[in-house]
Design a protein around this motif. Structure first.
Motif, PDB file in Angstrom:
ATOM      1  N   GLY A  94       0.761  -1.481   0.076  1.00  0.00           N
ATOM      2  CA  GLY A  94       0.260  -0.389  -0.128  1.00  0.00           C
ATOM      3  C   GLY A  94       0.821   1.308   0.356  1.00  0.00           C
ATOM      4  N   GLN A  95       0.467   2.147  -0.437  1.00  0.00           N
ATOM      5  CA  GLN A  95       1.074   3.721  -0.466  1.00  0.00           C
ATOM      6  C   GLN A  95       1.271   4.681   1.233  1.00  0.00           C
ATOM      7  OE1 GLN A  95       2.771   4.638  -3.107  1.00  0.00           O
ATOM      8  NE2 GLN A  95       2.719   6.808  -1.818  1.00  0.00           N
ATOM      9  N   ASP A  96       1.143   5.060   1.354  1.00  0.00           N
ATOM     10  CA  ASP A  96       1.952   5.590   2.575  1.00  0.00           C
ATOM     11  C   ASP A  96       0.932   6.952   2.078  1.00  0.00           C
ATOM     12  OD1 ASP A  96       2.001   6.588   5.489  1.00  0.00           O
ATOM     13  OD2 ASP A  96       4.718   6.851   5.116  1.00  0.00           O
ATOM     14  N   CYS A  97       0.450   7.186   2.881  1.00  0.00           N
ATOM     15  CA  CYS A  97      -0.958   8.293   3.089  1.00  0.00           C
ATOM     16  C   CYS A  97      -0.425   9.523   4.199  1.00  0.00           C
ATOM     17  CB  CYS A  97      -1.635   7.946   2.317  1.00  0.00           C
ATOM     18  SG  CYS A  97      -2.409   7.177   1.083  1.00  0.00           S
ATOM     19  N   GLN A  98      -0.735  10.813   4.192  1.00  0.00           N
ATOM     20  CA  GLN A  98      -0.657  11.565   5.156  1.00  0.00           C
ATOM     21  C   GLN A  98      -1.349  12.689   4.045  1.00  0.00           C
ATOM     22  OE1 GLN A  98       1.118  10.412   7.736  1.00  0.00           O
ATOM     23  NE2 GLN A  98       1.527   9.167   6.758  1.00  0.00           N
ATOM     24  N   TYR A  99      -2.074  13.405   5.053  1.00  0.00           N
ATOM     25  CA  TYR A  99      -2.645  14.433   5.200  1.00  0.00           C
ATOM     26  C   TYR A  99      -2.438  15.636   6.866  1.00  0.00           C
ATOM     27  CZ  TYR A  99      -4.564  11.380   2.073  1.00  0.00           C
ATOM     28  OH  TYR A  99      -4.764   9.371   1.385  1.00  0.00           O
ATOM     29  N   PRO A 100      -1.895  16.493   6.202  1.00  0.00           N
ATOM     30  CA  PRO A 100      -0.741  17.246   7.005  1.00  0.00           C
ATOM     31  C   PRO A 100      -2.331  18.450   7.262  1.00  0.00           C
ATOM     32  CG  PRO A 100       0.321  17.568   5.223  1.00  0.00           C
ATOM     33  CD  PRO A 100      -0.383  16.090   4.990  1.00  0.00           C
ATOM     34  N   ALA A 101      -2.702  19.309   8.527  1.00  0.00           N
ATOM     35  CA  ALA A 101      -3.823  19.906   8.468  1.00  0.00           C
ATOM     36  C   ALA A 101      -3.012  20.932   7.881  1.00  0.00           C
ATOM     37  CB  ALA A 101      -3.435  20.940   9.889  1.00  0.00           C
ATOM     38  N   ALA A 144      -4.032   5.961  -7.634  1.00  0.00           N
ATOM     39  CA  ALA A 144      -4.332   7.053  -6.539  1.00  0.00           C
ATOM     40  C   ALA A 144      -5.001   6.904  -5.982  1.00  0.00           C
ATOM     41  CB  ALA A 144      -4.828   8.452  -7.897  1.00  0.00           C
ATOM     42  N   PRO A 145      -4.260   5.759  -4.963  1.00  0.00           N
ATOM     43  CA  PRO A 145      -4.400   5.387  -3.795  1.00  0.00           C
ATOM     44  C   PRO A 145      -4.594   7.252  -2.605  1.00  0.00           C
ATOM     45  CG  PRO A 145      -2.302   4.432  -3.512  1.00  0.00           C
ATOM     46  CD  PRO A 145      -3.137   4.984  -5.263  1.00  0.00           C
ATOM     47  N   CYS A 146      -4.210   7.474  -2.469  1.00  0.00           N
ATOM     48  CA  CYS A 146      -3.764   8.696  -1.389  1.00  0.00           C
ATOM     49  C   CYS A 146      -5.594   9.614  -1.596  1.00  0.00           C
ATOM     50  CB  CYS A 146      -2.989   9.255  -1.323  1.00  0.00           C
ATOM     51  SG  CYS A 146      -1.099   9.013  -0.513  1.00  0.00           S
ATOM     52  N   GLY A 188     -11.865  27.266  -1.100  1.00  0.00           N
ATOM     53  CA  GLY A 188     -11.985  26.823   0.070  1.00  0.00           C
ATOM     54  C   GLY A 188     -11.227  25.382   0.028  1.00  0.00           C
ATOM     55  N   GLY A 189     -11.291  24.444   1.166  1.00  0.00           N
ATOM     56  CA  GLY A 189     -10.880  22.981   1.530  1.00  0.00           C
ATOM     57  C   GLY A 189     -10.956  22.671   2.642  1.00  0.00           C
ATOM     58  N   PRO A 190     -10.611  21.405   2.638  1.00  0.00           N
ATOM     59  CA  PRO A 190     -10.991  20.895   3.784  1.00  0.00           C
ATOM     60  C   PRO A 190     -10.606  20.533   5.881  1.00  0.00           C
ATOM     61  CG  PRO A 190      -9.581  19.137   2.590  1.00  0.00           C
ATOM     62  CD  PRO A 190      -9.946  20.284   1.817  1.00  0.00           C
ATOM     63  N   GLY A 191      -9.491  21.360   4.988  1.00  0.00           N
ATOM     64  CA  GLY A 191      -8.442  21.521   6.027  1.00  0.00           C
ATOM     65  C   GLY A 191      -7.434  21.163   6.645  1.00  0.00           C
ATOM     66  N   TYR A 192      -7.192  21.031   5.381  1.00  0.00           N
ATOM     67  CA  TYR A 192      -5.280  19.489   4.714  1.00  0.00           C
ATOM     68  C   TYR A 192      -5.195  18.844   3.898  1.00  0.00           C
ATOM     69  CZ  TYR A 192      -9.155  15.758   3.332  1.00  0.00           C
ATOM     70  OH  TYR A 192     -10.033  14.812   2.473  1.00  0.00           O
ATOM     71  N   GLU A 193      -4.118  18.676   3.583  1.00  0.00           N
ATOM     72  CA  GLU A 193      -3.140  18.994   2.071  1.00  0.00           C
ATOM     73  C   GLU A 193      -2.462  17.842   1.723  1.00  0.00           C
ATOM     74  OE1 GLU A 193      -2.521  23.712   1.498  1.00  0.00           O
ATOM     75  OE2 GLU A 193      -0.858  22.700   1.863  1.00  0.00           O
ATOM     76  N   PHE A 194      -2.190  16.985   0.707  1.00  0.00           N
ATOM     77  CA  PHE A 194      -1.440  15.942   0.254  1.00  0.00           C
ATOM     78  C   PHE A 194      -1.287  15.779  -0.645  1.00  0.00           C
ATOM     79  CE2 PHE A 194      -5.862  15.445  -0.646  1.00  0.00           C
ATOM     80  CZ  PHE A 194      -5.473  14.708  -2.237  1.00  0.00           C
ATOM     81  N   ASN A 231      -3.049  19.986  -2.260  1.00  0.00           N
ATOM     82  CA  ASN A 231      -4.322  18.806  -3.090  1.00  0.00           C
ATOM     83  C   ASN A 231      -5.342  19.030  -1.850  1.00  0.00           C
ATOM     84  OD1 ASN A 231      -3.572  17.735  -5.463  1.00  0.00           O
ATOM     85  ND2 ASN A 231      -2.254  17.000  -4.471  1.00  0.00           N
ATOM     86  N   GLY A 232      -6.492  19.270  -2.152  1.00  0.00           N
ATOM     87  CA  GLY A 232      -7.490  19.148  -0.818  1.00  0.00           C
ATOM     88  C   GLY A 232      -8.574  18.537  -1.735  1.00  0.00           C
ATOM     89  N   SER A 233      -9.621  19.696  -1.393  1.00  0.00           N
ATOM     90  CA  SER A 233     -11.524  18.439  -1.668  1.00  0.00           C
ATOM     91  C   SER A 233     -11.596  19.186  -3.234  1.00  0.00           C
ATOM     92  CB  SER A 233     -12.170  19.573  -0.636  1.00  0.00           C
ATOM     93  OG  SER A 233     -12.399  20.890  -1.055  1.00  0.00           O
TER      94      SER A 233
END
Length: 291
Positions: A94-101, A144-146, A188-194, A231-233
């Motif tokens: 699997g891919q290591d996915c992180q979504y920092p604030a 694009a799993p993340c 606008g966005g979801p409050g995190y990015e990746f 990347n966001g929403s």
């Protein structure tokens, strides 16, 4: 008839079940890998994970975006014919996915789960209902799993429900409908990015080809961004072959019903008669749900 809250709860439970099944399959795969290594069986699979995207910070013009992850030196080189590079399936579990604030969320939402995201379920079917017609989507979880993980999480929480598609472009080189911002302002966005995935990470970060346009074919579902790791929403739906630098994460496709809906929206043009701005026919996303 179930209420909106009940439908959202059901969608969230469905997402949780899907994620649980994926995790169980990943655990079984890890066990098989351990057994194989003990008996001396080793399978080496070369791989690369890739990404692509448009701006999610005031998108008055074509987006500028840049790579956010380093390419595998052994990855296949991008095609020189102006097309997206070939995708090579990633190795491992699997891919290591992180979504920092990042910033304030436009709508209250929990971030997706982080860590290794199983990719054994290659595709995820999604239904996007708008007041102009339905748009069927197929998320490419293997490619694009993340991004698919984030999109499914937001959909399951009702983040996209009752939101506008705020931007339509109708030029010869860029023909997309952009959605995913609850504010309707393109900021606008979801409050995190990746980070970006395919096709961005098929390229070395210093490759000049990252600045050269490639073909994003009709029926592409891709992410919008405002630069490295943003990347966001917000996402865009390509209804006619378009030219963009390979900095926008491609994470799925649009079905024929969806393309017919997009053609109808695009046919009415841009508000005020330009080629880039709010669609003349207002588009409201009712729901986005996992099938």
């Amino acid at each position: 008839m179930p209420t909106n809250e009940q439908r959202r709860a059901a969608a969230k439970r469905k997402l949780e079940r899907q994620l649980e099944r994926r995790e169980q399959r990943a655990k079984r795969a890890r066990l098989i890998t351990i057994i194989a290594s003990v008996t001396g069986v080793l399978v080496v699979v070369g791989a690369v994970v890739a990404t692509v995207i448009i701006t999610n910070k005031d998108s008055a013009n074509t987006a500028s975006a840049s790579t956010t992850t380093s390419a595998d030196p052994g990855a296949p080189q991008p095609a020189a014919d102006g097309k997206l590079p070939p995708f090579a399936a990633p190795a491992g579990l699997g891919q290591d996915c992180q979504y920092p604030a990042a910033g304030e969320a436009s709508r209250k939402v929990n971030p997706p789960r982080t860590g290794k995201i199983p990719m054994d379920e290659a595709e995820i079917s999604v239904s996007m209902a708008t007041d102009q017609g339905n748009i069927g989507l197929m998320l490419n979880n293997a490619q694009a799993p993340c991004t698919a993980n984030s999109f499914a999480s937001l959909a399951g929480q009702g983040y996209f429900n009752d939101t506008p598609c705020h931007r339509l472009t109708t030029s010869d080189s860029l023909s997309v409908l952009q959605c995913g911002d609850p504010t309707g302002q393109g900021t606008g966005g979801p409050g995190y990015e990746f980070a970006n995935e395919y096709p961005t990470n098929q390229y070395q970060p210093d490759n000049p080809a990252l600045q050269q346009p490639v073909l994003y074919p009709r029926g592409t579902l891709a992410m919008a961004n405002a630069g490295p790791g943003t990347n966001g929403s917000q996402f865009f739906l390509v209804y006619k072959d378009s030219q963009l630098p390979p900095n926008y994460t491609v994470f799925g496709t649009i079905d024929e019903t969806g393309l017919a809906t997009l053609d109808k929206i695009a046919g009415a043009g841009v508000e005020g008669g330009g080629q880039d701005g709010p669609p003349a026919t207002k588009v409201q996303v009712k729901t986005i749900q996992l099938d």
